[in-house]
Design a protein around this motif. Structure first.
Motif: not given
Ligand code: ADP
Ligand code: MG
Length: 698
Positions: A221-239
């Motif tokens: 659950l920790k992995f999942e929580e952090l993963f989706f936050i990072q996905l969001q941030l990394v994606r924003k950066k790429l965009i």
């Protein structure tokens, strides 16, 4: 049942109770409840006999019978006392609240499982407000060996929403929805990290079968929580990189080269060169730069800022530096003007105290483009301030500025200017990843050569006289000293008195005319403050008595001693910032932390850390551990830290893997359109739709 359904669909939750759960805990729908995690677990595998109880046993579980119940009058109100027995002995169960209701509900001579916190008084044991369950009921239920304890509030427990009820709701819910809990990660990620399935994790985080099962559930659950936050941030950066166009500074021209060859007062450190390269790459890429520049006090961020501005000017753009205080803005203005002397570049300053006439002149020059560099404070953000073509905005000491203010600089152009945020508050890597995960980060991790480390010592107040003697010696050598007093909002009046008392005793100890003293504090008018600062800067005074207003940026290389009064009351990052005011010249500098004898453990750790290290990043790590991420400057506004299960400090390794996983996933499948990534895509789009997405960070 669908997880989007409101919790009123769960048996036993009335509309009223649902409202309470929402206002108190933010739980609205079934999914919220499922993701409302216990903060600890009670291991109820153990049963005790009454004769085994020890005065230091904390929470115990016992099987026995109530033999009789009585009300006992006491000073205020009464208490209900039940005598509770098992084969080995007897003890008491006690209630102060809800006595009538409890008295009616209790069954005499019927076996109960009783659980609670053990009290020991005068040789006898009691449990106040125990959890009770009839043995007959207890046997019927699916018992998990470890019981979850959920966060609660006073209002909730007063309204009868006990931990037991919460457990029941969640158990109910899990039974109904278990089969429909969908996987949210791809098989590849699950395999790579040996994760358990989502539904299994949710079941085991609430009702773990064993410590081992719990650990696996938490990890997943920790992995999942952090993963989706990072996905969001990394994606924003790429965009940002692909979609937000920026000005291209492809011309490294006359000003930059001239300055670099003829004006640079020293050779850049390798760290400065590296950062400059990173910035040049950004501003040449065609995308908008959003870069955070971290560098300890004195690491030489100003020159990097200046060179970046010259790049803008060489390409026909204007540049601006925004600082959090007037004193700092002034200092930048002086430094920049000085460095650019003899070059054909116009520099001006705009702060709150600039008079209307001058202000108008600045507005005009900005609009027609004749002003190249504008330094200033918040005053820069006023609507009237319009640049002809702002190419780069540099924000110093970022933590003083809110999110909205940064966004405001953007709106001044057709294309957003490149943004360089500079901070002297080192942010631990893991925290930076979370809070600034959508920014690029540069670090100046090297001080200019020849700097001597500031010698730091901790002294008790009782050594004050020898400290004063030391100050006199330093002043006799021509040095200047700071003496800083705490200023904490809540006790402002008291602090002010401390400052004034301190000032008086220092005036007695260091009499005029031999010694001249400046005093600066928050209650002074800006003009007076400035006047006093200037006297110190010019060397007319040898001692600066101040509150923390001098914390940020002030540069007086001749000052070699920093005395911090009541140092136990300062936070680590503040102490570090203050110490950074000295050690700027070529002389050996000192920082003396004065405290009383009474010190908390945390205060001792802070003082020891200061004495032991000068490394801002190490200090930041300790600070993060002591205070938690929510209290680190500049992070409060970031929703990224509202984590449900992960902990940025303790789970930093998980965070790093989650971020790397997000990066490689988006590299391979930027739109998450591959079939195997469908679970991720689904979860991600649900999250984006719900309000749980934090505001723009830059
Ligand atoms: P900060 O990062 O705290 O803003 P400054 O830019 O004010 O640091 O630099 C601190 C001092 O170090 C200044 O006096 C500056 O001139 C000097 N300095 C900066 N870079 C170098 C360097 N590469 N070599 C020598 N001195 C430097
Ligand atoms: Mg600076």
């Amino acid at each position: 049942m669908n997880l989007d359904y409101p919790i009123t669909y769960i048996k036993g939750i009335s509309v009223q109770r649902a409202t309470l759960l929402y206002t108190e805990l933010g739980i609205k729908n079934c999914n919220d409840l499922l993701n409302f995690f216990p903060f600890r677990y009670i291991d109820k595998t153990q049963f005790y006999q009454i004769k085994e109880l020890q005065p230091n046993s904390s929470e115990v579980q016992i099987v026995g019978k109530i033999t009789h119940i009585k009300s006992v009058a006491q000073k205020r109100g009464s208490r209900l006392v039940a005598t509770f027995q098992d084969a080995s002995g007897s003890m008491e169960l006690v209630w102060f609240k809800g006595q009538k209701w409890i008295k009616d509900a209790l069954k005499i001579n019927t076996p109960y499982v009783v659980y609670g916190k053990l009290n020991h008084y005068n040789g006898s044991f009691s449990i106040p407000h125990p959890e009770m369950e009839l043995v007959s009921e207890y046997k019927k239920k699916l018992q998990s060996k470890m019981q979850p304890v959920y966060p609660s509030t006073e209002k909730l427990s007063n309204s009868g929403v006990s931990n037991k009820l919460m457990r029941g709701y969640i158990q109910n819910l899990l039974q109904q929805v278990y089969d429909s809990i969908e996987e949210s990660l791809s098989q590849e990620i699950i395999d790579d990290f040996k994760l358990i399935r989502k539904r299994e994790a949710l079941l085991n985080v609430h009702f773990p079968k064993s410590q081992e099962a719990l650990a696996k559930a938490q990890f997943r659950l920790k992995f999942e929580e952090l993963f989706f936050i990072q996905l969001q941030l990394v994606r924003k950066k790429l965009i940002n990189k692909t979609k937000i166009k920026g000005f291209v500074f492809d011309n490294v021209g006359e000003h930059f080269n001239h300055f670099y060859k003829n004006k640079l007062p020293f050779e850049l450190t390798n760290a400065q060169k590296r950062v400059l390269k990173e910035i040049r790459k950004d501003v040449g890429s065609g995308a908008q730069m959003n870069r955070l520049l971290q560098g300890d006090v004195g690491s030489g961020k100003t020159i990097v800022a200046l060179l970046s501005m010259l790049l803008a000017i060489d390409n026909g753009f204007q540049a601006t530096i925004m600082a959090p205080t007037e004193i700092l803005a002034n200092q930048h203005y002086v430094a920049v003007s000085e460095l650019l002397k003899g070059m054909n570049i116009s520099v001006d300053i705009l702060t709150g105290s600039v008079k209307t006439k001058k202000r108008r002149e600045i507005h005009t020059n900005l609009e027609d483009g004749s002003l190249h560099i504008l330094v200033g404070t918040h005053a820069l953000l006023e609507d009237k301030v319009q640049f002809k073509n702002l190419g780069i905005a540099i924000i110093d000491e970022q933590h003083r500025f809110g999110v909205k203010q940064r966004a405001k600089l953007w709106s001044k152009n057709t294309l957003p200017p490149h943004i360089l945020v500079m901070t002297a508050t080192p942010i631990p890597r893991t925290l930076a990843m979370s809070v600034y995960g959508d920014l690029d980060i540069s670090v100046i991790d090297e001080l200019p050569p020849g700097r001597k480390e500031v010698k730091t010592v901790h002294r008790f107040d009782s050594n004050r006289l020898s400290v004063f003697k030391f100050l006199k010696d330093e002043i006799a050598k021509g040095r200047q000293v700071y003496i800083v007093y705490p200023l904490i909002q809540e006790s402002e009046a008291m602090d002010y008195k401390d400052l004034m008392d301190g000032y008086e005793s220092i005036s007695r100890e260091f009499p005029s005319p031999k010694y001249q003293i400046s005093i600066v504090h928050g209650k002074m008018k800006p003009a007076d403050k400035d006047f006093e600062m200037q006297r110190f800067v010019k060397g007319e005074t040898q001692i600066m008595v101040a509150t923390t207003v001098i914390e940020v940026g002030v540069n007086v290389p001749n000052a070699s001693v920093m005395i911090i009064e009541s140092a136990e009351r300062f936070g680590l990052s503040q102490l570090h910032q203050l110490r950074g005011r000295v050690g700027r010249g070529s002389d050996q500098s000192y920082c003396i932390l004065l405290t009383s004898f009474k010190l908390s453990d945390d205060a001792k750790t802070r003082l020891k850390t200061m004495v032991d290290t000068a490394d801002g990043f190490k200090i930041a790590e300790v600070d993060l551990k002591l205070r938690g991420p929510g209290n680190i400057m500049g992070t409060q506004q970031s929703g990224v830290l509202n984590l449900k299960i992960a902990d940025i400090v303790k789970d930093s390794k998980v965070l790093v893997s989650a971020r790397n996983t997000a990066i490689s996933l988006l590299q391979e499948d930027p739109n998450l359109s591959k079939k195997e990534n469908l679970p991720i895509r689904n979860t991600f789009s649900k999250m984006s739709k719900s309000s749980k997405i934090w505001g723009n960070i830059s």
